[in-house]
Design an enzyme around this catalytic site. Structure first.
Site, PDB file in Angstrom:
ATOM      1  N   PRO A 151       4.472  -5.314  -0.651  1.00 35.81           N
ATOM      2  CA  PRO A 151       4.700  -4.032  -1.435  1.00 35.81           C
ATOM      3  C   PRO A 151       4.359  -4.361  -2.771  1.00 35.81           C
ATOM      4  O   PRO A 151       4.997  -5.336  -3.486  1.00 35.81           O
ATOM      5  CB  PRO A 151       5.765  -3.432  -1.025  1.00 35.81           C
ATOM      6  CG  PRO A 151       6.737  -4.671  -0.764  1.00 35.81           C
ATOM      7  CD  PRO A 151       5.970  -5.540  -0.059  1.00 35.81           C
ATOM      8  N   GLY A 152       3.662  -3.571  -3.599  1.00 41.25           N
ATOM      9  CA  GLY A 152       3.625  -3.546  -5.227  1.00 41.25           C
ATOM     10  C   GLY A 152       3.980  -2.299  -5.871  1.00 41.25           C
ATOM     11  O   GLY A 152       5.270  -2.120  -6.325  1.00 41.25           O
ATOM     12  N   TYR A 177      -9.686   5.460 -12.527  1.00 38.78           N
ATOM     13  CA  TYR A 177      -9.651   6.259 -11.078  1.00 38.78           C
ATOM     14  C   TYR A 177      -9.711   7.656 -11.241  1.00 38.78           C
ATOM     15  O   TYR A 177      -9.208   8.423 -10.186  1.00 38.78           O
ATOM     16  CB  TYR A 177      -8.830   5.781 -10.148  1.00 38.78           C
ATOM     17  CG  TYR A 177      -8.160   4.563 -10.236  1.00 38.78           C
ATOM     18  CD1 TYR A 177      -9.110   3.254  -9.712  1.00 38.78           C
ATOM     19  CD2 TYR A 177      -6.964   3.688 -10.891  1.00 38.78           C
ATOM     20  CE1 TYR A 177      -8.837   1.903  -9.588  1.00 38.78           C
ATOM     21  CE2 TYR A 177      -6.894   2.166 -10.902  1.00 38.78           C
ATOM     22  CZ  TYR A 177      -7.801   1.448 -10.011  1.00 38.78           C
ATOM     23  OH  TYR A 177      -7.385   0.228 -10.046  1.00 38.78           O
ATOM     24  N   GLY A 220       0.613  -1.087  -0.102  1.00 41.08           N
ATOM     25  CA  GLY A 220       0.164  -0.012  -0.025  1.00 41.08           C
ATOM     26  C   GLY A 220       0.738   1.232   0.096  1.00 41.08           C
ATOM     27  O   GLY A 220       0.257   2.407  -0.189  1.00 41.08           O
ATOM     28  N   CYS A 275     -12.955   4.388 -28.646  1.00 43.88           N
ATOM     29  CA  CYS A 275     -13.926   4.746 -28.685  1.00 43.88           C
ATOM     30  C   CYS A 275     -14.817   5.220 -27.529  1.00 43.88           C
ATOM     31  O   CYS A 275     -15.925   4.523 -27.291  1.00 43.88           O
ATOM     32  CB  CYS A 275     -15.087   4.252 -29.851  1.00 43.88           C
ATOM     33  SG  CYS A 275     -14.291   3.905 -31.003  1.00 43.88           S
ATOM     34  N   GLU A 276     -14.434   5.915 -26.534  1.00 45.79           N
ATOM     35  CA  GLU A 276     -14.943   6.137 -25.311  1.00 45.79           C
ATOM     36  C   GLU A 276     -14.490   7.642 -24.825  1.00 45.79           C
ATOM     37  O   GLU A 276     -13.342   7.831 -25.066  1.00 45.79           O
ATOM     38  CB  GLU A 276     -14.559   5.284 -24.176  1.00 45.79           C
ATOM     39  CG  GLU A 276     -14.918   3.983 -24.399  1.00 45.79           C
ATOM     40  CD  GLU A 276     -15.585   3.094 -23.616  1.00 45.79           C
ATOM     41  OE1 GLU A 276     -16.180   3.858 -22.687  1.00 45.79           O
ATOM     42  OE2 GLU A 276     -16.069   2.042 -23.528  1.00 45.79           O
TER      43      GLU A 276
HETATM   44  N1  LLP Z   1      -1.482  -7.007  -0.784  1.00 41.65           N
HETATM   45  C1  LLP Z   1      -2.687  -7.045  -1.028  1.00 41.65           C
HETATM   46  C2  LLP Z   1      -3.586  -8.014  -0.203  1.00 41.65           C
HETATM   47  C3  LLP Z   1      -3.542  -6.137  -1.949  1.00 41.65           C
HETATM   48  O1  LLP Z   1      -4.571  -6.293  -2.251  1.00 41.65           O
HETATM   49  C4  LLP Z   1      -2.472  -5.446  -2.677  1.00 41.65           C
HETATM   50  C5  LLP Z   1      -3.175  -4.545  -3.781  1.00 41.65           C
HETATM   51  C6  LLP Z   1      -1.317  -5.214  -2.417  1.00 41.65           C
HETATM   52  C7  LLP Z   1      -0.815  -5.844  -1.446  1.00 41.65           C
HETATM   53  C8  LLP Z   1      -0.225  -4.408  -3.020  1.00 41.65           C
HETATM   54  O2  LLP Z   1      -0.404  -2.899  -2.709  1.00 41.65           O
HETATM   55  P1  LLP Z   1       0.428  -1.852  -3.443  1.00 41.65           P
HETATM   56  O3  LLP Z   1       1.692  -1.814  -2.568  1.00 41.65           O
HETATM   57  O4  LLP Z   1       0.825  -2.106  -4.914  1.00 41.65           O
HETATM   58  O5  LLP Z   1      -0.316  -0.714  -3.048  1.00 41.65           O
HETATM   59  N2  LLP Z   1      -5.159  -0.686  -9.482  1.00 41.65           N
HETATM   60  C9  LLP Z   1      -5.120   0.008  -8.613  1.00 41.65           C
HETATM   61  C10 LLP Z   1      -4.243  -0.615  -7.460  1.00 41.65           C
HETATM   62  C11 LLP Z   1      -5.017  -1.811  -6.844  1.00 41.65           C
HETATM   63  C12 LLP Z   1      -4.460  -2.317  -5.279  1.00 41.65           C
HETATM   64  C13 LLP Z   1      -5.029  -3.610  -5.016  1.00 41.65           C
HETATM   65  N3  LLP Z   1      -4.474  -4.392  -4.345  1.00 41.65           N
HETATM   66  C14 LLP Z   1      -4.254   1.272  -9.120  1.00 41.65           C
HETATM   67  O6  LLP Z   1      -3.923   1.179 -10.206  1.00 41.65           O
HETATM   68  O7  LLP Z   1      -4.099   2.295  -8.242  1.00 41.65           O
END
Ligand code: LLP
Length: 422
Positions: free
Chosen positions: A282-283, A324, A244, A350-351
Site C-alpha cells: 500500500p502507498g 489526472y 491500490g 504559465c499553463e
Molecule cells: N505497487 C505497485 C507495483 C505500484 O505500481 C503502485 C503504484 C503501488 C504498489 C502503490 O499503489 P497505491 O497503494 O499507492 O495505490 N500518481 C498516481 C498514482 C500512481 C500509482 C502507481 N503505482 C496518483 O497520483 O494518483
C-alpha cells in the site's frame, strides 16, 4: 465543519489543525507553499493492515513512490513495515531511513542492470519481475554477483480496477506484468534459470480502487495460476497482492483496509492457500489522508465567466489535478463568517492546466492560507521545478512537536548543476 479523510486534520473552532499544530502558524513560521504530514494519521492508517494480518505470516511493504521523505520511511520502518521500491534511488532512501533490505520488494518494468546489482548487493528480499527479458538479465546479473536472486513474477490478471486509465495497471492493454496465459510457462523458465530462486507471485491492478470486487477477481485469477504453477513443480511461497486501496478525497467510500484484507484472507483460506505468506504494497492508503498542502492566496481575480483565486502553490508542487483532473478538497485554514463565492483555485505557472481546484465554494481573501487536503500521497514525490520554482518545505507533526523534514529548496540550488558555455 468536518472534513473528509483523517481525524488528525481537523478544525478546532475556525482554525484548521494538523494534530496539535495550527496550520496558519506553520506557514507563518516555515513559509508557503508547505507540505504538512501527521505522523499519527500515518500510523493510524497502517494499524488496520497489521491488525487484519495478525497471526499469519505477512509483510506490509509501504510503496515508497507515494511519499518518499526519509522521515516518512523511518516512521514506517519503525512500525515494522517493509518497502516496495521501483528504483535504485528509492532503495538508497529506504536504507538511509533505517529500512531493512530483507524486507524490500523491488518492482517496476524497467530495472537497469546497475539497479539490479545494487539491490542484489544490498540483499533485497525479492524482485517483482515483469517480463521474460527481465528474468534473463536478472539471472545473469545475479550470477555475476555470485548469488541467486529471489523472484516473484508480476502477473497481469486482466481485471478492470474501475479507476482512472492512467493509474489502472491490471488490464491487458497495460505495459505491466506478465499476461495470464503466459504466466505458467514464464514460471517454468524462471525456475530453470541458474541465477534465480522463485519465491512468490505478485499482482497490482491499479490505484485509488474503491471497490473490493476487482481485488477478489484478481485474487481468484492469481490463485488459479498458483495452482497451475505448482502442478508444474514450481513452489510458490508468498502471495503479493499489491497496493491500490483508495482513500476519500471527497465522497468516495473505499473499504477499510481491515475489511478488504479480511475478505481476501477468507477467500485465500477457502481455497486452501492459508499457509502462504501474504504481502501487500500500500502507498496512498497509508499516507494520502495524512497530508495537506498549505498555500497562501496571492490575489483574487473575479471575472465575467470565472473567478480566479491565485495561490502560491502550482502544478509543479501538486500535479494530480493537472495530470489526472483529480479532485482534491480545498479549504480555508481559518474559516471566515459570511457567504462563499465560487472560485477556480489556480497557481502562478504559465499553463492553463495549472489549477488545483475548479468551481470551489470558498470564503476567501488575499493573504488567507488554504489547505489542499489529502495531499500526502503523490504530492511531493511528483513535484518538479517547472518555471524554476523551488520545491516546498515538508513538516511532520507528531502531537505538538513540529519536525522540519525537508527544507525549502533555495533558488540557487535549482541551477547549481548547470554550466555556462565558454
Ligand atoms: N505497487 C505497485 C507495483 C505500484 O505500481 C503502485 C503504484 C503501488 C504498489 C502503490 O499503489 P497505491 O497503494 O499507492 O495505490 N500518481 C498516481 C498514482 C500512481 C500509482 C502507481 N503505482 C496518483 O497520483 O494518483
Amino acid at each position: 465543519m468536518t472534513l473528509p479523510g483523517s481525524p488528525f486534520v481537523a478544525y478546532r473552532g475556525p482554525d484548521l489543525f494538523i494534530e496539535d499544530a495550527r496550520a496558519a502558524d506553520l506557514v507563518a513560521r516555515y513559509g508557503s507553499p508547505l507540505y504538512v504530514y501527521s505522523k499519527q494519521a500515518m500510523l493510524a492508517a497502517l494499524a488496520p493492515y497489521h491488525q487484519a494480518l495478525q497471526g499469519r505470516p505477512h509483510l506490509v511493504c509501504y510503496a515508497v513512490k507515494a511519499n518518499s521523505n526519509l522521515a516518512v520511511l523511518q516512521t514506517f520502518a519503525q512500525a515494522g513495515c517493509g518497502f516496495d521500491i521501483v528504483s535504485g534511488g528509492e532503495l538508497a532512501r529506504v536504507l538511509a531511513a533505517g529500512g531493512q533490505a530483507n524486507k524490500i520488494v523491488f518492482s517496476g518494468v524497467g530495472k537497469t542492470r546497475a539497479e539490479m546489482r545494487l539491490a542484489m548487493e544490498a540483499g533485497v528480499r525479492c524482485f517483482n519481475v515483469e517480463s521474460t527479458a527481465e528474468l534473463d538479465v536478472l539471472s545473469e546479473v545475479a550470477q555475476a554477483c555470485g548469488q541467486r536472486a529471489r523472484v516473484s513474477l508480476r502477473v497481469n490478471p486482466d481485471v478492470d480496477a474501475g479507476t482512472h486509465p492512467y493509474i489502472s495497471t491490471g488490464l491487458k492493454g497495460n505495459k505491466f506484468g506478465i499476461a495470464h496465459e503466459l504466466a505458467v510457462s514464464t514460471y517454468k523458465r524462471a525456475a530453470s534459470l541458474p541465477g534465480l530462486d522463485v519465491v512468490g507471485i505478485d499482482c497490482h491492478i491499479g490505484s485509488q480502487i474503491t471497490d473490493v470486487l476487482p481485488y477478489l477477481d484478481a485474487l481468484d485469477r492469481v490463485l488459479d495460476l498458483v495452482e497451475a504453477i505448482e502442478r508444474e513443480g514450481v513452489t510458490i511461497h508468498h502471495l503479493d497482492l499489491g497496493g491500490g486501496l483508495g482513500i476519500t478525497y471527497t465522497d468516495e467510500t473505499p473499504p477499510r483496509a481491515n475489511e478488504l484484507i479480511g475478505l481476501l484472507l477468507a477467500r485465500i483460506d477457502a481455497r486452501g492457500h492459508g499457509h502462504r505468506e501474504v504481502l501487500f504494497e500500500p502507498g496512498r492508503s497509508l499516507v494520502g489522508n495524512a497530508g495537506v498542502l498549505l498555500t497562501e492566496v496571492q490575489f483574487l481575480k473575479p471575472g465575467e465567466q470565472k473567478n480566479f483565486c491565485v495561490v502560491d502553490a502550482a502544478m509543479n508542487d501538486l500535479m494530480r489535478p493537472a495530470l489526472y483532473e483529480a479532485y482534491m478538497g480545498i479549504v480555508n485554514t481559518t474559516l471566515r463568517p459570511g457567504s462563499e463565492t465560487v472560485w477556480d483555485v489556480v497557481g502562478p505557472v504559465c499553463e492553463s492546466g495549472d489549477w488545483l481546484g475548479r468551481d470551489r465554494q470558498l470564503n476567501v481573501q488575499a493573504g488567507d492560507i488554504l489547505a489542499v487536503l489529502s495531499a500526502g500521497a503523490y504530492g511531493m514525490t511528483m513535484a518538479s521545478n517547472y518555471n524554476t520554482r523551488g520545491r516546498a518545505a515538508e513538516l511532520m507533526i507528531d502531537g505538538s512537536t513540529v519536525h522540519l523534514i525537508r527544507e525549502r529548496e533555495s533558488i540557487s540550488s535549482l541551477f547549481a548543476l548547470e554550466k555556462l558555455i565558454g
